[in-house]
Design a protein around this motif. Structure first.
Motif, mmCIF file in Angstrom:
data_model
loop_
_atom_site.group_PDB
_atom_site.id
_atom_site.type_symbol
_atom_site.label_atom_id
_atom_site.label_comp_id
_atom_site.label_asym_id
_atom_site.label_seq_id
_atom_site.Cartn_x
_atom_site.Cartn_y
_atom_site.Cartn_z
ATOM 1 N N LYS A 1 0.851 -1.183 0.000
ATOM 2 C CA LYS A 1 0.000 0.000 0.000
ATOM 3 C C LYS A 1 0.892 1.240 0.000
ATOM 4 N N ALA B 1 0.996 3.567 1.925
ATOM 5 C CA ALA B 1 1.451 3.909 3.273
ATOM 6 C C ALA B 1 2.804 3.287 3.606
ATOM 7 N N GLU C 1 5.974 5.331 4.137
ATOM 8 C CA GLU C 1 6.274 6.017 5.394
ATOM 9 C C GLU C 1 7.018 5.115 6.378
ATOM 10 N N SER C 2 7.246 3.870 6.024
ATOM 11 C CA SER C 2 7.869 2.921 6.940
ATOM 12 C C SER C 2 9.385 3.100 6.972
#
Length: 260
Positions: free
Chosen positions: A227, A229, A232-233
């Motif tokens: 994903k 998102a 941002e990891s």
């Protein structure tokens, strides 16, 4: 089987002033892998892709696709360019069928495959529309359908989302990953976007400025499906920071530069 094998590949454009575009490029790409080719503009990324597609002759070294030496366009490949190159006077369905017509195959037999691709890309309700009636992202999805209609084992993509706005490009990254996870063919994806290369790929080959040389091949160990998102990891950030440091070492970017 190895999908693409390049060994000590050189490409020189002859002329009044010869240009060395690719220098000693060696790369092995296994079947079913998604590989990103990443580097600055003018580094030979697209030239390398065109050599694989048989559109450019190599000057030295060796290049094989699925075990066969490349002498002209290999069998069973598809290609997607930065511009969708759809024909404005044809409907989306008829644009997608072009490779089938060129191969003198049955369009009727290919109709179920086309319907599946249209559904897979969210274009099931737009097959009878004309390119001018679609957004840029939808047109590129149609171009991907066209490249996949004849079930190519190898899909070559030359900065296919470079002309799209940032939001549409993000959406297309997710869409392409979803299509690839469904089909699982071999994809070689040329880009100059660091985040895009890491998000999509199993492996990123980082090219130097011209003459293009492979600085490093980086295995991307991130779970799929990914994903947005995940960008941002910490794990994702470690990959992009490593690549940025490679570019900083070449003097291409600095800490104040805006990088994708």
């Amino acid at each position: 089987m190895t999908a693409v094998s390049a060994r000590a590949l050189h490409k020189i454009y002859e002329g009044q002033r010869s240009v060395l575009a690719l220098d000693n490029v060696s790369l092995e790409i296994p079947e079913g892998q998604f590989t990103s080719i990443l580097g600055p503009s003018g580094c030979g990324k697209s030239t390398f892709l065109r050599c694989i597609a048989g559109l450019e002759e190599i000057s030295d070294g060796s290049l094989h696709v699925r075990g066969k030496e490349v002498n002209g366009p290999p069998d069973n490949i598809g290609m997607v360019f930065q511009r969708d190159a759809l024909l404005d006077w044809r409907t989306i369905e008829r644009n997608i069928m072009l490779p089938i017509e060129f191969a003198k195959k049955s369009t009727q037999a290919a109709a179920p495959s086309m319907a599946k691709l249209l559904k897979l890309t969210g274009l099931a309700d737009f097959g009878d529309r004309y390119p001018r009636e679609l957004s840029g992202g939808m047109r590129q999805r149609a171009a991907i359908c066209r490249a996949l209609i004849d079930s190519p084992a190898l899909l070559l993509m030359d900065e296919p989302f470079g002309a799209l706005d940032a939001l549409t490009r993000d959406q297309m990254n997710v869409e392409l990953q979803r299509i690839w996870l469904e089909i699982r063919n071999t994809v070689i994806f040329v880009t100059h976007g660091i985040s895009e290369s890491v998000f999509l790929a199993d492996k990123v080959a980082v090219f130097s400025p011209r003459p293009g040389r492979i600085l490093e091949v980086i295995d991307i160990d991130l779970p799929r499906p990914r994903k947005l998102a995940i960008r941002e990891s910490a794990e994702f950030g470690a990959y992009t920071q490593h690549i940025r440091r490679l570019f900083e070492g070449m003097g291409l970017i600095d800490e104040s530069a805006e990088v994708e």
